[in-house]
Design an enzyme around this catalytic site. Sequence first.
Site, PDB file in Angstrom:
ATOM      1  N   SER A  10       0.842  -1.204   0.000  1.00 51.29           N
ATOM      2  CA  SER A  10       0.000   0.000   0.000  1.00 51.29           C
ATOM      3  C   SER A  10       0.870   1.244   0.000  1.00 51.29           C
ATOM      4  O   SER A  10       1.621   1.497   0.957  1.00 51.29           O
ATOM      5  CB  SER A  10      -0.912   0.005   1.229  1.00 51.29           C
ATOM      6  N   HIS A  35      -1.109  -1.546  -3.990  1.00 50.09           N
ATOM      7  CA  HIS A  35      -2.410  -1.201  -3.396  1.00 50.09           C
ATOM      8  C   HIS A  35      -2.534   0.327  -3.322  1.00 50.09           C
ATOM      9  O   HIS A  35      -1.685   1.001  -2.734  1.00 50.09           O
ATOM     10  CB  HIS A  35      -2.455  -1.829  -2.003  1.00 50.09           C
ATOM     11  N   ASP A  37      -4.945   3.363  -2.070  1.00 46.92           N
ATOM     12  CA  ASP A  37      -6.074   3.689  -1.199  1.00 46.92           C
ATOM     13  C   ASP A  37      -6.714   5.001  -1.633  1.00 46.92           C
ATOM     14  O   ASP A  37      -6.135   6.074  -1.448  1.00 46.92           O
ATOM     15  CB  ASP A  37      -5.583   3.790   0.247  1.00 46.92           C
ATOM     16  N   MET A  39      -9.507   7.645  -1.039  1.00 41.10           N
ATOM     17  CA  MET A  39     -10.411   8.083   0.039  1.00 41.10           C
ATOM     18  C   MET A  39     -11.020   9.438  -0.310  1.00 41.10           C
ATOM     19  O   MET A  39     -10.338  10.306  -0.845  1.00 41.10           O
ATOM     20  CB  MET A  39      -9.636   8.207   1.349  1.00 41.10           C
ATOM     21  N   HIS A  68      -8.257   0.298  -4.062  1.00 37.67           N
ATOM     22  CA  HIS A  68      -9.179   0.147  -2.938  1.00 37.67           C
ATOM     23  C   HIS A  68      -9.975   1.444  -2.783  1.00 37.67           C
ATOM     24  O   HIS A  68      -9.462   2.442  -2.280  1.00 37.67           O
ATOM     25  CB  HIS A  68      -8.351  -0.170  -1.676  1.00 37.67           C
ATOM     26  N   MET A  70     -12.411   3.734  -1.103  1.00 38.00           N
ATOM     27  CA  MET A  70     -13.137   4.023   0.140  1.00 38.00           C
ATOM     28  C   MET A  70     -13.896   5.316  -0.114  1.00 38.00           C
ATOM     29  O   MET A  70     -13.567   6.377   0.425  1.00 38.00           O
ATOM     30  CB  MET A  70     -12.135   4.148   1.298  1.00 38.00           C
ATOM     31  N   MET A 141     -11.559  -5.746   6.049  1.00 41.60           N
ATOM     32  CA  MET A 141     -10.780  -4.686   6.706  1.00 41.60           C
ATOM     33  C   MET A 141     -10.468  -5.092   8.142  1.00 41.60           C
ATOM     34  O   MET A 141     -11.364  -5.471   8.897  1.00 41.60           O
ATOM     35  CB  MET A 141     -11.576  -3.369   6.727  1.00 41.60           C
ATOM     36  N   ASP A 176      -6.594  -6.237   5.172  1.00 40.20           N
ATOM     37  CA  ASP A 176      -6.000  -4.905   5.034  1.00 40.20           C
ATOM     38  C   ASP A 176      -6.102  -4.146   6.347  1.00 40.20           C
ATOM     39  O   ASP A 176      -7.199  -3.875   6.833  1.00 40.20           O
ATOM     40  CB  ASP A 176      -6.734  -4.155   3.913  1.00 40.20           C
TER      41      ASP A 176
HETATM   42  C1  DX5 Z   1      -6.572   1.918   5.539  1.00 42.39           C
HETATM   43  C2  DX5 Z   1      -6.090   1.462   4.188  1.00 42.39           C
HETATM   44  C3  DX5 Z   1      -4.947   0.526   4.253  1.00 42.39           C
HETATM   45  C4  DX5 Z   1      -3.699   1.115   4.886  1.00 42.39           C
HETATM   46  C5  DX5 Z   1      -2.983   0.021   5.608  1.00 42.39           C
HETATM   47  O1  DX5 Z   1      -7.778   2.559   5.399  1.00 42.39           O
HETATM   48  O2  DX5 Z   1      -7.131   0.791   3.482  1.00 42.39           O
HETATM   49  O3  DX5 Z   1      -4.638  -0.036   2.985  1.00 42.39           O
HETATM   50  O4  DX5 Z   1      -2.849   1.689   3.938  1.00 42.39           O
HETATM   51  O5  DX5 Z   1      -1.969   0.564   6.365  1.00 42.39           O
HETATM   52  P1  DX5 Z   1      -1.143  -0.306   7.414  1.00 42.39           P
HETATM   53  O6  DX5 Z   1      -0.590  -1.489   6.712  1.00 42.39           O
HETATM   54  O7  DX5 Z   1      -0.089   0.646   7.901  1.00 42.39           O
HETATM   55  O8  DX5 Z   1      -2.121  -0.675   8.507  1.00 42.39           O
HETATM   56 ZN    ZN Z   2      -6.483  -0.292   1.652  1.00 43.18          ZN
END
Ligand code: DX5
Ligand code: ZN
Length: 231
Positions: A10, A35, A37, A39, A68, A70, A141, A176
Amino acid sequence: MQPKIKISASILAANAVRLEDEIKKVEKAGVDLIHIDVMDGHFVPNITMGTFIVEGVKRIAKVPLDIHLMIEYPERYIAAFAEVAGKNDFITFHIEATKKPKEVISLIKNAGLKAGISLNPNTSTDSVENFLDIVDMVLVMSVNPGFAGQKFISDVLPKVARLRSISPDEMDIEIDGGITTETISQAVQQGANVIVAASAIFKTDNPDNAIKTLRQIAEQTPRKKYILSKK
Ligand code: DX5
Ligand code: ZN
């Protein structure tokens, strides 16, 4: 056959101004997926990356992308993300974020990409069980989405086990949030095979070593045996 272990790096914890170097570094260490993210500040209390970043990463990355989402109303944005992504890339959306999960899955599949469906720590597996035959991946999650560097919520592990026991053998189950050299084996033991890590890769002195260690632990972890439902 048990699905292959895949490590998904990620970039949320990467150095954003050196993204190209960061991606090359983790690819060299053997990650299977990048990955990303996405958001929106509504579904989660943080704003991160959009199609602009995905497009840039796509130009650099040699391994498939693991996008991913969100975001609320994912159905409104699939076309835009699909346009900058490619055939072997995953787009995963949250079941809590839409009233039209079937439509979202169709939009992703019809664009030629792989579809994933995700559930938050407090969401029951009931919400996704109807879709297991039509998605390529379920993302469980293990932190409340929004930020890297949170603590792994082990209460989600029974959901991983349940999903593995009722899913087609080849289906990817991704975990994740909060993955470390300690928590990774718990997730794999219960049936997760796609492992996301941000901090455990990018916030270490030696990401190359971190990736190899995570993979080694995951591959050496015995996985629970289930009588898998044949569909
Ligand atoms: C959180 C993300 C994750 C995040 C994980 O909302 O979806 O992908 O980057 O981070 P770590 O591995 O540091 O928990
Ligand atoms: Zn993620």
